[in-house]
Design an enzyme around this catalytic site. Structure first.
Site, PDB file in Angstrom:
ATOM      1  N   MET A  15       0.838  -1.204   0.000  1.00 31.49           N
ATOM      2  CA  MET A  15       0.000   0.000   0.000  1.00 31.49           C
ATOM      3  C   MET A  15       0.872   1.253   0.000  1.00 31.49           C
ATOM      4  O   MET A  15       0.399   2.347   0.328  1.00 31.49           O
ATOM      5  CB  MET A  15      -0.932  -0.004   1.210  1.00 31.49           C
ATOM      6  CG  MET A  15      -1.890  -1.204   1.188  1.00 31.49           C
ATOM      7  SD  MET A  15      -3.412  -0.930   2.100  1.00 31.49           S
ATOM      8  CE  MET A  15      -2.788  -0.588   3.730  1.00 31.49           C
ATOM      9  N   ALA A  51       3.985   4.025   0.962  1.00 30.96           N
ATOM     10  CA  ALA A  51       4.706   4.544   2.143  1.00 30.96           C
ATOM     11  C   ALA A  51       5.797   3.540   2.494  1.00 30.96           C
ATOM     12  O   ALA A  51       5.902   3.057   3.625  1.00 30.96           O
ATOM     13  CB  ALA A  51       3.756   4.801   3.319  1.00 30.96           C
ATOM     14  N   LEU A  52       6.591   3.228   1.483  1.00 36.13           N
ATOM     15  CA  LEU A  52       7.530   2.107   1.575  1.00 36.13           C
ATOM     16  C   LEU A  52       8.618   2.348   2.613  1.00 36.13           C
ATOM     17  O   LEU A  52       9.146   3.453   2.728  1.00 36.13           O
ATOM     18  CB  LEU A  52       8.167   1.846   0.208  1.00 36.13           C
ATOM     19  CG  LEU A  52       7.182   1.509  -0.922  1.00 36.13           C
ATOM     20  CD1 LEU A  52       7.942   1.215  -2.214  1.00 36.13           C
ATOM     21  CD2 LEU A  52       6.280   0.340  -0.559  1.00 36.13           C
ATOM     22  N   GLY A 104      11.286  -2.683   5.300  1.00 35.86           N
ATOM     23  CA  GLY A 104      10.638  -4.000   5.258  1.00 35.86           C
ATOM     24  C   GLY A 104      10.101  -4.294   3.866  1.00 35.86           C
ATOM     25  O   GLY A 104      10.304  -5.379   3.302  1.00 35.86           O
ATOM     26  N   HIS A 105       9.408  -3.312   3.279  1.00 38.90           N
ATOM     27  CA  HIS A 105       8.906  -3.475   1.906  1.00 38.90           C
ATOM     28  C   HIS A 105      10.070  -3.702   0.931  1.00 38.90           C
ATOM     29  O   HIS A 105      10.000  -4.538   0.041  1.00 38.90           O
ATOM     30  CB  HIS A 105       8.160  -2.209   1.439  1.00 38.90           C
ATOM     31  CG  HIS A 105       6.912  -1.889   2.208  1.00 38.90           C
ATOM     32  ND1 HIS A 105       6.784  -0.724   2.943  1.00 38.90           N
ATOM     33  CD2 HIS A 105       5.740  -2.538   2.347  1.00 38.90           C
ATOM     34  CE1 HIS A 105       5.575  -0.680   3.487  1.00 38.90           C
ATOM     35  NE2 HIS A 105       4.923  -1.770   3.146  1.00 38.90           N
ATOM     36  N   GLY A 126       4.918 -10.156   3.913  1.00 43.30           N
ATOM     37  CA  GLY A 126       5.659 -10.081   5.166  1.00 43.30           C
ATOM     38  C   GLY A 126       5.002 -10.907   6.263  1.00 43.30           C
ATOM     39  O   GLY A 126       3.778 -10.962   6.373  1.00 43.30           O
ATOM     40  N   LYS A 171       5.087  -9.959   9.129  1.00 44.67           N
ATOM     41  CA  LYS A 171       4.551  -8.958  10.050  1.00 44.67           C
ATOM     42  C   LYS A 171       3.021  -9.030  10.082  1.00 44.67           C
ATOM     43  O   LYS A 171       2.400  -8.889  11.133  1.00 44.67           O
ATOM     44  CB  LYS A 171       4.999  -7.578   9.611  1.00 44.67           C
ATOM     45  CG  LYS A 171       4.161  -6.601  10.268  1.00 44.67           C
ATOM     46  CD  LYS A 171       4.603  -5.251  10.449  1.00 44.67           C
ATOM     47  CE  LYS A 171       3.486  -4.453  11.003  1.00 44.67           C
ATOM     48  NZ  LYS A 171       2.567  -4.058   9.954  1.00 44.67           N
ATOM     49  N   ASP A 172       2.420  -9.256   8.903  1.00 44.05           N
ATOM     50  CA  ASP A 172       0.969  -9.434   8.818  1.00 44.05           C
ATOM     51  C   ASP A 172       0.710 -10.938   8.724  1.00 44.05           C
ATOM     52  O   ASP A 172       0.352 -11.445   7.664  1.00 44.05           O
ATOM     53  CB  ASP A 172       0.432  -8.673   7.615  1.00 44.05           C
ATOM     54  CG  ASP A 172       0.755  -7.189   7.722  1.00 44.05           C
ATOM     55  OD1 ASP A 172       0.069  -6.487   8.459  1.00 44.05           O
ATOM     56  OD2 ASP A 172       1.743  -6.739   7.091  1.00 44.05           O
ATOM     57  N   SER A 188       6.529  -0.276  10.072  1.00 42.31           N
ATOM     58  CA  SER A 188       5.159  -0.202   9.568  1.00 42.31           C
ATOM     59  C   SER A 188       4.905   1.208   9.054  1.00 42.31           C
ATOM     60  O   SER A 188       5.375   2.182   9.661  1.00 42.31           O
ATOM     61  CB  SER A 188       4.170  -0.504  10.701  1.00 42.31           C
ATOM     62  OG  SER A 188       2.864  -0.105  10.333  1.00 42.31           O
TER      63      SER A 188
HETATM   64  P1  AMP Z   1       1.514  -2.885   3.512  1.00 40.91           P
HETATM   65  O1  AMP Z   1       2.007  -1.856   2.558  1.00 40.91           O
HETATM   66  O2  AMP Z   1       1.648  -2.485   4.942  1.00 40.91           O
HETATM   67  O3  AMP Z   1       0.162  -3.436   3.159  1.00 40.91           O
HETATM   68  O4  AMP Z   1       2.516  -4.109   3.379  1.00 40.91           O
HETATM   69  C1  AMP Z   1       2.876  -4.631   2.121  1.00 40.91           C
HETATM   70  C2  AMP Z   1       3.657  -5.894   2.355  1.00 40.91           C
HETATM   71  O5  AMP Z   1       4.829  -5.603   3.106  1.00 40.91           O
HETATM   72  C3  AMP Z   1       2.886  -6.961   3.146  1.00 40.91           C
HETATM   73  O6  AMP Z   1       3.194  -8.250   2.641  1.00 40.91           O
HETATM   74  C4  AMP Z   1       3.423  -6.756   4.528  1.00 40.91           C
HETATM   75  O7  AMP Z   1       3.315  -7.916   5.335  1.00 40.91           O
HETATM   76  C5  AMP Z   1       4.862  -6.440   4.248  1.00 40.91           C
HETATM   77  N1  AMP Z   1       5.465  -5.744   5.377  1.00 40.91           N
HETATM   78  C6  AMP Z   1       5.002  -4.645   6.018  1.00 40.91           C
HETATM   79  N2  AMP Z   1       5.796  -4.318   7.056  1.00 40.91           N
HETATM   80  C7  AMP Z   1       6.790  -5.245   7.077  1.00 40.91           C
HETATM   81  C8  AMP Z   1       7.930  -5.475   7.915  1.00 40.91           C
HETATM   82  N3  AMP Z   1       8.205  -4.694   8.954  1.00 40.91           N
HETATM   83  N4  AMP Z   1       8.733  -6.528   7.625  1.00 40.91           N
HETATM   84  C9  AMP Z   1       8.455  -7.342   6.578  1.00 40.91           C
HETATM   85  N5  AMP Z   1       7.409  -7.183   5.742  1.00 40.91           N
HETATM   86  C10 AMP Z   1       6.583  -6.152   5.994  1.00 40.91           C
END
Ligand code: AMP
Length: 289
Positions: free
Chosen positions: A36, A38-39, A42-43, A155, A157-158, A193
């Site tokens: 989503m 705001a990289l 982790g991304h 990740g 994380k989720d 996050s």
């Molecule tokens: P998001 O943009 O938060 O929806 O996350 C996009 C992807 O990045 C998802 O697969 C998340 O699980 C992963 N992700 C988010 N934060 C982390 C993190 N701290 N470490 C590893 N993967 C992450």
């Protein structure tokens, strides 16, 4: 780095790549990293690993309205596609494309189709955020059909989301290999996050890291054979005492089904938690066995 806003343009880019498959390569040709935006680091680690696993990578950036409840932070969710594109470009990887569709491209009409996920999506974050995982399931399945990747990376994380996506690909025979990537953390232990941006400096540096510390303490207690119920209760009290709101859940679960466990499991097991701190709702989890 190429960037695409429409499904047609992304497909026009990917189709010839898929056809130009080199017979001797066993690696999947195309990897998908759904985000989503705001990289953060982790991304970016997901993108790096994706490029190792496949010849071409698609990073999607799409704040998916279907996974936000009306009172949640869809409007205020941090968005900065220019900065995100630069962060991916700075990785200096070849063959990485961005997919940054508008809402109308993904949902030209309000979607009526729902994926029924069963038990796994009614617990934990599913109980705290009704409809959330249905929205995730819808957009991830659409992204799989749009990019038709051989592999997709998510990740840990989720963690509940990861296991739900594994279930969807298994149940619907979607030919995508799902890879989970360990949680990237700050030195303090706080899981990276996009929503950490909602925290004040004090919340971020002093209080938020206690989420991970509390998970670690509880995991040690459980591994040492302490009573599960008491350990979980104490962890919740510790979080509230540290400055979090009462956690939505702090649970010890089977890693695959996410059903609660009342005894130390010889199989893979995990602690999952979610708690609000100031303006942010933080989630985290760790492996116990
Ligand atoms: P998001 O943009 O938060 O929806 O996350 C996009 C992807 O990045 C998802 O697969 C998340 O699980 C992963 N992700 C988010 N934060 C982390 C993190 N701290 N470490 C590893 N993967 C992450």
């Amino acid at each position: 780095m190429q960037s695409f806003k429409t499904i047609a343009d992304l497909r026009a880019h990917l189709t010839p790549l898929r056809q130009r498959k080199i017979a001797s390569r066993i690696a999947p040709q195309i990897a998908l990293v759904p985000t989503m935006g705001a990289l953060h680091a982790g991304h970016l680690e997901l993108v790096r690993r994706a490029r190792k696993a496949a010849d071409h990578v698609v990073v999607s950036i799409f704040v998916n309205p279907a996974q936000f409840a009306p009172h949640e932070d869809f409007q205020s969710y941090p968005r900065d596609v220019v900065r995100d594109a630069q962060a991916v470009a700075d990785l200096k990887l070849d063959n990485v494309a961005l997919f940054t569709p508008d809402v109308a491209e993904i949902y030209p009409a309000a979607p009526r189709t729902q994926i029924e996920l069963g038990d796994i999506a009614t617990r934990w974050d599913g109980a705290a955020r009704p409809g959330h995982f249905a929205g995730v399931a819808l957009v991830v399945t659409k992204l799989f059909n749009i990019a038709q990747p051989g592999i997709a990376l998510f990740g840990e994380k989720d963690f509940q989301q990861l296991q739900i996506i594994r279930q969807i690909t298994r149940d619907l025979s979607i030919p995508v290999e799902i890879t989970g990537v360990p949680t990237a953390r700050e030195a303090s232990g706080l899981a990276l996050s996009s929503r950490n941006a909602y925290l004040s400096d004090e919340e971020r540096n002093i209080i938020a890291p206690k989420l991970h510390q509390t998970l670690q303490n509880a995991a040690e207690q459980i591994r040492a054979g302490k009573d599960i119920e008491q350990t979980l209760q104490k962890a919740k009290q510790d979080l509230t005492a540290a400055g979090f709101n009462a956690p939505d859940y702090f649970a010890y679960v089977d890693s695959e089904t996410l059903t609660p466990l009342s005894r130390l499991s010889p199989l893979a097991s995990r602690l999952l938690t979610a708690a609000r701190l100031g303006k942010a709702r933080l989630i985290d989890n760790i492996a116990v066995t």
